[in-house]
Design a protein around this motif. Structure first.
Motif, PDB file in Angstrom:
ATOM      1  N   ASP A  17      -0.026 -71.125  -4.712  1.00 40.60           N
ATOM      2  CA  ASP A  17       1.298 -70.609  -4.651  1.00 40.60           C
ATOM      3  C   ASP A  17       1.660 -69.872  -5.970  1.00 40.60           C
ATOM      4  N   ASP A  18       1.135 -70.038  -7.158  1.00 39.58           N
ATOM      5  CA  ASP A  18       1.497 -69.396  -8.117  1.00 39.58           C
ATOM      6  C   ASP A  18       0.735 -68.194  -8.614  1.00 39.58           C
ATOM      7  N   GLY A  19      -0.099 -67.857  -7.393  1.00 35.63           N
ATOM      8  CA  GLY A  19      -0.632 -66.364  -7.716  1.00 35.63           C
ATOM      9  C   GLY A  19      -1.941 -66.217  -7.877  1.00 35.63           C
ATOM     10  N   GLY A  20      -2.617 -67.379  -8.047  1.00 36.45           N
ATOM     11  CA  GLY A  20      -4.066 -67.285  -8.539  1.00 36.45           C
ATOM     12  C   GLY A  20      -4.954 -67.363  -7.188  1.00 36.45           C
ATOM     13  N   PRO A  21      -6.552 -66.952  -7.128  1.00 45.57           N
ATOM     14  CA  PRO A  21      -6.956 -66.955  -5.973  1.00 45.57           C
ATOM     15  C   PRO A  21      -7.747 -68.567  -6.168  1.00 45.57           C
ATOM     16  N   ILE A  22      -7.967 -69.075  -4.970  1.00 43.28           N
ATOM     17  CA  ILE A  22      -8.712 -70.277  -4.777  1.00 43.28           C
ATOM     18  C   ILE A  22      -9.869 -70.580  -5.729  1.00 43.28           C
ATOM     19  N   CYS A  23     -10.455 -69.477  -5.972  1.00 40.96           N
ATOM     20  CA  CYS A  23     -11.888 -69.664  -6.555  1.00 40.96           C
ATOM     21  C   CYS A  23     -11.665 -69.743  -8.238  1.00 40.96           C
ATOM     22  N   ARG A  24     -10.313 -69.426  -8.592  1.00 38.43           N
ATOM     23  CA  ARG A  24      -9.801 -69.530 -10.044  1.00 38.43           C
ATOM     24  C   ARG A  24     -10.525 -68.556 -10.792  1.00 38.43           C
ATOM     25  N   SER A  25     -11.158 -67.524 -10.458  1.00 36.58           N
ATOM     26  CA  SER A  25     -11.925 -66.654 -11.290  1.00 36.58           C
ATOM     27  C   SER A  25     -10.793 -65.489 -11.518  1.00 36.58           C
ATOM     28  N   PRO A  26     -10.391 -65.063 -12.790  1.00 34.89           N
ATOM     29  CA  PRO A  26      -9.689 -63.999 -12.984  1.00 34.89           C
ATOM     30  C   PRO A  26     -10.345 -62.870 -13.054  1.00 34.89           C
ATOM     31  N   VAL A  27     -11.770 -62.645 -12.814  1.00 35.02           N
ATOM     32  CA  VAL A  27     -12.438 -61.451 -12.544  1.00 35.02           C
ATOM     33  C   VAL A  27     -12.273 -61.019 -11.021  1.00 35.02           C
ATOM     34  N   ARG A  28     -12.313 -62.148 -10.164  1.00 34.75           N
ATOM     35  CA  ARG A  28     -12.275 -61.845  -8.770  1.00 34.75           C
ATOM     36  C   ARG A  28     -10.894 -61.640  -8.504  1.00 34.75           C
ATOM     37  N   LEU A  29     -10.015 -61.990  -9.038  1.00 35.94           N
ATOM     38  CA  LEU A  29      -8.245 -61.703  -9.027  1.00 35.94           C
ATOM     39  C   LEU A  29      -8.403 -60.274  -9.149  1.00 35.94           C
ATOM     40  N   LEU A  30      -8.758 -59.737 -10.222  1.00 33.03           N
ATOM     41  CA  LEU A  30      -8.733 -58.392 -10.598  1.00 33.03           C
ATOM     42  C   LEU A  30      -9.258 -57.582  -9.525  1.00 33.03           C
ATOM     43  N   GLN A  31     -10.385 -57.735  -9.137  1.00 27.39           N
ATOM     44  CA  GLN A  31     -11.142 -57.055  -7.985  1.00 27.39           C
ATOM     45  C   GLN A  31     -10.155 -57.243  -6.890  1.00 27.39           C
ATOM     46  N   CYS A  32      -9.841 -58.236  -6.410  1.00 26.75           N
ATOM     47  CA  CYS A  32      -8.951 -58.451  -5.271  1.00 26.75           C
ATOM     48  C   CYS A  32      -7.664 -57.572  -5.245  1.00 26.75           C
ATOM     49  N   LEU A  33      -7.140 -57.683  -6.372  1.00 30.37           N
ATOM     50  CA  LEU A  33      -5.635 -56.657  -6.802  1.00 30.37           C
ATOM     51  C   LEU A  33      -5.999 -55.312  -6.594  1.00 30.37           C
ATOM     52  N   SER A  34      -7.303 -55.208  -7.173  1.00 20.56           N
ATOM     53  CA  SER A  34      -7.673 -53.589  -6.922  1.00 20.56           C
ATOM     54  C   SER A  34      -7.687 -53.260  -5.570  1.00 20.56           C
ATOM     55  N   SER A  35      -8.408 -54.107  -4.740  1.00 23.72           N
ATOM     56  CA  SER A  35      -8.412 -53.885  -3.285  1.00 23.72           C
ATOM     57  C   SER A  35      -7.309 -53.806  -2.561  1.00 23.72           C
ATOM     58  N   LEU A  36      -6.303 -54.790  -2.976  1.00 24.44           N
ATOM     59  CA  LEU A  36      -5.041 -54.861  -2.115  1.00 24.44           C
ATOM     60  C   LEU A  36      -3.996 -53.508  -2.692  1.00 24.44           C
ATOM     61  N   ALA A  37      -4.306 -52.981  -3.708  1.00 27.34           N
ATOM     62  CA  ALA A  37      -3.440 -51.890  -4.255  1.00 27.34           C
ATOM     63  C   ALA A  37      -4.318 -50.730  -3.603  1.00 27.34           C
ATOM     64  N   MET A  38      -5.338 -50.785  -3.275  1.00 26.48           N
ATOM     65  CA  MET A  38      -5.967 -49.515  -2.497  1.00 26.48           C
ATOM     66  C   MET A  38      -5.296 -49.695  -0.853  1.00 26.48           C
ATOM     67  N   LEU A  39      -5.056 -50.901  -0.407  1.00 28.45           N
ATOM     68  CA  LEU A  39      -4.577 -50.868   0.823  1.00 28.45           C
ATOM     69  C   LEU A  39      -2.998 -50.208   0.961  1.00 28.45           C
ATOM     70  N   GLN A  40      -2.685 -50.680  -0.243  1.00 28.26           N
ATOM     71  CA  GLN A  40      -1.041 -50.345  -0.179  1.00 28.26           C
ATOM     72  C   GLN A  40      -1.011 -48.787  -0.084  1.00 28.26           C
ATOM     73  N   ARG A  41      -1.854 -48.151  -0.861  1.00 30.78           N
ATOM     74  CA  ARG A  41      -2.049 -46.661  -0.767  1.00 30.78           C
ATOM     75  C   ARG A  41      -2.215 -46.230   0.573  1.00 30.78           C
ATOM     76  N   CYS A  42      -3.257 -46.950   1.394  1.00 30.35           N
ATOM     77  CA  CYS A  42      -3.412 -46.572   2.891  1.00 30.35           C
ATOM     78  C   CYS A  42      -2.088 -46.451   3.462  1.00 30.35           C
ATOM     79  N   TYR A  43      -1.236 -47.542   3.199  1.00 30.66           N
ATOM     80  CA  TYR A  43       0.063 -47.663   4.065  1.00 30.66           C
ATOM     81  C   TYR A  43       1.112 -46.472   3.667  1.00 30.66           C
TER      82      TYR A  43
END
Length: 198
Positions: free
Chosen positions: A92-118
């Motif tokens: 609920d506070d925005g972190g991934p369940i794996c608790r990895s900041p690096v994976r959060l960074l990578q996932c946000l990168s992917s979601l930002a690319m998806l936003q560009r597709c929209y």
């Protein structure tokens, strides 16, 4: 799965360059590979463990549905899968369940690319996507050190400020760092130039 999803996102980001060839056989081969990869992800994404990998797999499906001819059905199925994956894969506070900041960074990168597709399709993304990005940026800033580098937790190596800044710019969200991430489990203490992440 997550690598295949990220591959689709990168292919779509570089589509003008990749598909600029006048060779019809080459262009057909690229589009065929893109469609095959999206079909593969549709069949296996929900079999993956909940978390960032499943999110990135579904993000690839949505991107393919948005940008390929006749992809409306794929887009709708992908958005449904992505919404569930985001709800299950982030706290609920925005972190991934794996608790990895690096994976959060990578996932946000992917979601930002998806936003560009929209944006490329002049379509409105799901609210859960934009809300997850906003909360994720808050959480990411919460574990970013005073020099702008990403702190190193859960097996992730430190990430340099230029790489962190590039993802933050791509997300396009202006928020303050999250100080108390009770679900994600990180706390940020800041006083003048000193930042401590616990």
């Amino acid at each position: 799965g997550d690598l295949a999803g990220r591959r689709i996102l990168f292919w779509t980001a570089y589509a003008p360059l990749i598909l600029s060839s006048s060779d019809i056989v080459y262009r057909s081969s690229v589009l065929n590979t893109l469609a095959r990869t999206a079909r593969h992800l549709e069949q296996m994404a929900d079999k993956m463990t909940p978390g960032t990998a499943r999110i990135e797999a579904w993000a690839g499906v949505v991107a393919a549905g948005l940008l390929m001819p006749g992809g409306e059905g794929r887009r709708l199925a992908g958005e449904e899968g992505l919404a569930i994956a985001l709800a299950e894969g982030f706290t609920d506070d925005g972190g991934p369940i794996c608790r990895s900041p690096v994976r959060l960074l990578q996932c946000l990168s992917s979601l930002a690319m998806l936003q560009r597709c929209y944006e490329a399709r002049r379509a409105v993304p799901q609210s859960i996507l934009t809300e997850t990005i906003a909360r994720g940026v808050e959480a990411l800033l919460g574990v970013t050190l005073g020099d702008g580098h990403l702190s190193s937790w859960q097996g992730g190596l430190p990430v340099a400020k230029p790489d962190v800044d590039a993802v933050l710019r791509a997300c396009g969200v202006k928020v303050q760092p999250l100080l108390q991430a009770y679900d994600w489990g990180y706390q940020r203490l800041a006083a003048k130039d000193t930042v401590i992440v616990l």
